[in-house]
Design an enzyme around this catalytic site. Structure first.
Site, mmCIF file in Angstrom:
data_model
loop_
_atom_site.group_PDB
_atom_site.id
_atom_site.type_symbol
_atom_site.label_atom_id
_atom_site.label_comp_id
_atom_site.label_asym_id
_atom_site.label_seq_id
_atom_site.Cartn_x
_atom_site.Cartn_y
_atom_site.Cartn_z
ATOM 1 C CG ASP A 198 -2.061 0.967 1.097
ATOM 2 O OD1 ASP A 198 -2.373 1.391 -0.037
ATOM 3 O OD2 ASP A 198 -2.648 1.327 2.134
ATOM 4 C CG HIS A 207 -0.606 1.913 -9.201
ATOM 5 N ND1 HIS A 207 -0.716 1.643 -7.866
ATOM 6 C CD2 HIS A 207 -1.736 2.596 -9.539
ATOM 7 C CE1 HIS A 207 -1.863 2.141 -7.410
ATOM 8 N NE2 HIS A 207 -2.496 2.729 -8.404
ATOM 9 C CG LEU A 228 9.658 -16.824 -3.872
ATOM 10 C CD1 LEU A 228 9.998 -16.608 -2.397
ATOM 11 C CD2 LEU A 228 9.676 -15.488 -4.589
#
Ligand code: IPE
Ligand code: IPE
Ligand code: MG
Length: 243
Positions: free
Chosen positions: A16, A33, A127
């Site tokens: 955020d 973003h 991962l």
């Protein structure tokens, strides 16, 4: 005190603060973003290097449809482009991508791109990167229950857990939220039942390796009791040392 000295196996992040990062620079929100994608790339690499096995990030919530149309389309475009562009390097680093969330409502082109990225990285061993997009914790619980009901299966904690979108990974050990807000915002409602929470005032684009290490160090100082007492934990740790 018995500490969790190990690196968290599964880290979840509410990324955020992109909008505020951009607004402070007099830039459009979508520029924030874009910078957020850079921050995510750095974070993924850092997690690989530290031996984290699963990273689950919140990229677009069920509620983010309430944003201005221009920002929504910017986020859709960014996801498609970022995934396509990053796949080669992610593969070199051994990262497997899983996109989690409701696919309905996304364009055919974007859906195809997501499926391609998942397919191209499916064998990567180091991962698992779960990208939660068009995801909500309530959606996940409801879709899992609906699937069980449709199959006429009993609804238990175990059956629900297995029907949920994150059934391929263990529950998160550590949940980080950047941007200073102390709320869950409909992220992993079911899976975070016993997750350690960590809140950072840094905006997501500013969250770097040092910030990640600080979060991990904080996690390592926590005592995870899972309902037990501190004394019980110390006794069993003592038992393990003697054995
Ligand atoms: C988080 O950053 C990313 C998404 C919700 C897609 P925000 O866009 O919420 O940034 P702030 O909270 O407005 O700063
Ligand atoms: C949560 O951030 C969702 C993502 C990071 C994708 P928001 O910025 O949408 O959360 P609220 O609405 O402020 O709680
Ligand atoms: Mg926000």
């Amino acid at each position: 005190m018995s500490h969790t000295a190990a690196v968290p196996r599964h880290i979840a992040i509410v990324m955020d603060g992109n909008g505020r990062w951009a607004t402070r620079r007099f830039l459009p929100r979508v520029a924030g973003h874009r910078q957020g994608v850079e921050s995510l790339r750095r974070c993924v690499k850092a997690c690989v290097d530290r031996g984290v096995q699963v990273l689950t990030v919140f990229a677009f919530s069920s509620e983010n449809w309430n944003r201005p149309a221009e920002e929504i389309s910017g986020l859709m475009e960014l996801l498609g482009m970022a995934l396509a562009r990053e796949v080669p390097q992610l593969s070199r680093d051994g990262v497997r991508i899983c996109v989690i969330g409701e696919r309905q409502g996304l364009s055919d082109k974007l859906s195809a791109g997501l499926a391609q990225a998942e397919h191209d990285t499916a064998q990567n061993p180091r991962l698992i990167l779960n990208v939660c997009f068009n995801y909500g914790g309530r959606w996940d619980i409801a879709q899992a229950a609906a699937r069980l009901a449709a199959r006429g299966e009993p609804i238990t904690e175990l059956s629900l857990d297995r029907a949920m979108a994150l059934s391929h990974v263990p529950d998160p050990d550590l949940l980080i939220r950047t941007g200073g807000e102390m709320r869950i915002s409909n992220f992993l409602l079911w899976q975070a039942a016993y997750t350690e929470l960590y809140f950072s005032d840094l905006l997501w684009p500013d969250f770097d390796e040092a910030a990640l290490d600080a979060a991990i160090a904080d996690f390592q100082r926590r005592e995870r009791r899972f309902g037990r007492t501190s004394e019980q934990l110390n006794a069993s740790a003592e038992g393990r040392r003697v054995a």
